[in-house]
Design a protein around this motif. Structure first.
Motif, short mmCIF file in Angstrom:
data_model
loop_
_atom_site.label_atom_id
_atom_site.label_comp_id
_atom_site.label_asym_id
_atom_site.label_seq_id
_atom_site.Cartn_x
_atom_site.Cartn_y
_atom_site.Cartn_z
N LYS A 62 -4.08 -3.80 -3.80
CA LYS A 62 -2.98 -3.59 -4.74
C LYS A 62 -2.99 -2.18 -5.33
CE LYS A 62 -1.14 -5.49 -9.05
NZ LYS A 62 -1.36 -6.48 -10.11
N MET A 63 -4.14 -1.75 -5.78
CA MET A 63 -4.25 -0.44 -6.39
C MET A 63 -4.01 0.67 -5.39
SD MET A 63 -4.40 -0.57 -9.46
CE MET A 63 -4.55 1.19 -9.67
N LEU A 64 -4.51 0.46 -4.16
CA LEU A 64 -4.34 1.51 -3.15
C LEU A 64 -2.87 1.64 -2.77
CD1 LEU A 64 -5.58 3.63 -1.45
CD2 LEU A 64 -6.12 1.92 0.28
N VAL A 65 -2.21 0.51 -2.60
CA VAL A 65 -0.77 0.55 -2.30
C VAL A 65 -0.04 1.27 -3.42
CG1 VAL A 65 1.30 -0.86 -2.08
CG2 VAL A 65 -0.78 -1.52 -0.86
N GLN A 66 -0.37 0.91 -4.63
CA GLN A 66 0.30 1.50 -5.78
C GLN A 66 0.06 3.01 -5.83
OE1 GLN A 66 -0.18 -0.72 -9.49
NE2 GLN A 66 -0.57 1.21 -10.53
N THR A 67 -1.19 3.41 -5.59
CA THR A 67 -1.53 4.83 -5.61
C THR A 67 -0.76 5.59 -4.53
OG1 THR A 67 -3.74 4.34 -6.44
CG2 THR A 67 -3.42 6.47 -5.39
N LEU A 68 -0.77 5.03 -3.32
CA LEU A 68 -0.09 5.70 -2.22
C LEU A 68 1.43 5.74 -2.43
CD1 LEU A 68 -2.18 4.21 0.70
CD2 LEU A 68 -2.14 6.59 -0.05
N ARG A 69 1.97 4.68 -3.04
CA ARG A 69 3.40 4.67 -3.35
C ARG A 69 3.74 5.79 -4.33
NH1 ARG A 69 4.07 2.60 0.32
NH2 ARG A 69 4.86 0.57 0.94
N THR A 70 2.90 5.94 -5.31
CA THR A 70 3.12 7.00 -6.30
C THR A 70 3.08 8.37 -5.63
OG1 THR A 70 2.13 5.64 -8.04
CG2 THR A 70 2.28 8.01 -8.45
N LEU A 71 2.08 8.57 -4.78
CA LEU A 71 1.95 9.85 -4.10
C LEU A 71 3.17 10.12 -3.22
CD1 LEU A 71 -1.82 9.86 -3.07
CD2 LEU A 71 -0.73 11.08 -4.95
N GLU A 72 3.63 9.05 -2.55
CA GLU A 72 4.79 9.21 -1.67
C GLU A 72 6.04 9.51 -2.50
OE1 GLU A 72 5.82 5.66 0.36
OE2 GLU A 72 7.18 6.66 1.75
N ARG A 73 6.20 8.77 -3.58
CA ARG A 73 7.37 8.94 -4.44
C ARG A 73 7.39 10.33 -5.06
NH1 ARG A 73 10.81 6.91 -9.01
NH2 ARG A 73 9.45 7.66 -10.63
N ASP A 74 6.24 10.85 -5.38
CA ASP A 74 6.16 12.17 -6.01
C ASP A 74 6.22 13.30 -4.98
OD1 ASP A 74 5.93 10.79 -8.31
OD2 ASP A 74 3.88 11.40 -8.78
N GLY A 75 6.37 12.93 -3.71
CA GLY A 75 6.47 13.96 -2.69
C GLY A 75 5.15 14.61 -2.35
N LEU A 76 4.06 13.93 -2.64
CA LEU A 76 2.74 14.50 -2.40
C LEU A 76 2.14 14.02 -1.08
CD1 LEU A 76 1.38 14.07 -6.03
CD2 LEU A 76 2.22 16.17 -4.97
N ALA A 77 2.60 12.87 -0.61
CA ALA A 77 2.08 12.32 0.64
C ALA A 77 3.23 11.73 1.45
CB ALA A 77 1.02 11.26 0.36
N VAL A 78 3.03 11.70 2.74
CA VAL A 78 4.03 11.09 3.61
C VAL A 78 3.44 9.86 4.29
CG1 VAL A 78 5.48 13.07 4.07
CG2 VAL A 78 3.39 12.74 5.38
N ARG A 79 4.28 8.87 4.47
CA ARG A 79 3.87 7.60 5.05
C ARG A 79 4.51 7.49 6.43
NH1 ARG A 79 6.46 2.51 4.77
NH2 ARG A 79 5.05 0.74 4.96
N THR A 80 3.69 7.28 7.44
CA THR A 80 4.20 7.18 8.80
C THR A 80 3.88 5.82 9.37
OG1 THR A 80 3.76 9.53 9.09
CG2 THR A 80 4.21 8.25 11.06
N VAL A 81 4.93 5.11 9.79
CA VAL A 81 4.76 3.77 10.34
C VAL A 81 4.96 3.81 11.84
CG1 VAL A 81 5.56 1.39 10.25
CG2 VAL A 81 5.65 2.80 8.19
N TYR A 82 4.00 3.30 12.56
CA TYR A 82 4.11 3.21 14.01
C TYR A 82 4.51 1.80 14.40
CZ TYR A 82 1.61 7.61 13.82
OH TYR A 82 1.25 8.90 13.54
N ALA A 83 5.57 1.69 15.19
CA ALA A 83 6.08 0.38 15.57
C ALA A 83 5.19 -0.22 16.64
CB ALA A 83 7.52 0.52 16.07
N ASP A 84 3.96 -0.35 16.33
CA ASP A 84 2.98 -0.82 17.29
C ASP A 84 2.33 -2.09 16.76
OD1 ASP A 84 1.57 -0.86 19.57
OD2 ASP A 84 0.11 0.69 18.98
#
Lengths: 138, 138
Positions: A62-84
């Motif tokens: 939960k916390m990791l998802v939340q942290t990564l969401r925040t980073l993504e929302r703030d434009g600090l990290a990008v999330r890449t999903v592979y359709a695999d």
DNA sequence: CCGTATCCGCGAGGATACTG
DNA sequence: CAGTATCCTCGCGGATACGG
């Protein structure tokens, strides 16, 4: 529900939090424990969700998802999903996130570098008599 | 607790760099919102309690006392009490605290410098469709 | 003016189960 | 494997009153 009409005094919550110059919310985000750890980790390159979770250690999903969401929302990290299958998702720092990496690395390095001194100081403080018997003269 | 060598199951101490090595508690302290603000403030020189409270703005007495106690306990700040009426107490950074000043100034500066970009990124993220319809073709 | 003690609401955050 | 939803606890942190 909408208790309309009642003269609710509205206790003048004049947004006291933005009183100061520095952006409090951003400061809070950037100073967050997990943010510091995750950004430092991503500084070494992109990583999968499970890799980050394992590397950080002790962080809940939960916390990791939340942290990564925040980073993504703030434009600090990008999330890449592979359709695999099985699903693979990687995270990495954006150029903006990389500018934050340096300051946060400095903070992390400082902590590692001075944890001993701080611990010693804490021990000294802890050994103090709790009665305030000493007043500074002058 | 010093059971060294016993066949304790010890489910593989997560060897990652974050689980045990870096001081989480210290990281948490250093990253604290009020700590960052107060340390930056004290970087300009010693200040009285009421001055700090006014300068930071929006911090309760309880939180400020707690923050300053932590800094004092960690050997980052010194508390000086003058036996004068009305009571006067000043706080200033120790040499150790001054070594922390640089990293925290960097963090604070980064926040002020990139708050606009982050806000923009947040706006963009907020405008996204919530249904995850785009999968990376990898 | 500086600090402590007490009460209490609220939300951060872990555990768990489920979806895709 | 990655993410969401739900429940539930616990302590952060504000408000207030009091002491030195």
């Amino acid at each position: 529900m909408s208790a309309s009409g009642s003269a609710a005094p509205a206790p003048l919550a004049v947004d006291a939090f933005s009183s100061g110059c520095p952006p409090r919310a951003l400061l809070n985000t950037v100073g967050d424990k997990w943010v510091i750890l995750v950004v430092n980790l991503l500084g070494d390159g992109g990583a999968r969700f499970s890799e980050i979770q394992r590397a950080v250690g002790g962080v809940s999903r939960k916390m990791l998802v939340q942290t990564l969401r925040t980073l993504e929302r703030d434009g600090l990290a990008v999330r890449t999903v592979y359709a695999d299958a099985p699903p693979r998702v990687t995270y990495s720092l954006t150029p903006l996130g990389q500018t934050l990496l340096r300051p946060l690395q400095a903070v992390r390095t400082w902590c590692e570098d001075h944890v001993t001194e701080v611990s010693s100081a804490q021990a000294v403080y802890d050994a103090r008599p709790e009665y305030t018997g000493s007043a500074a003269t002058g």
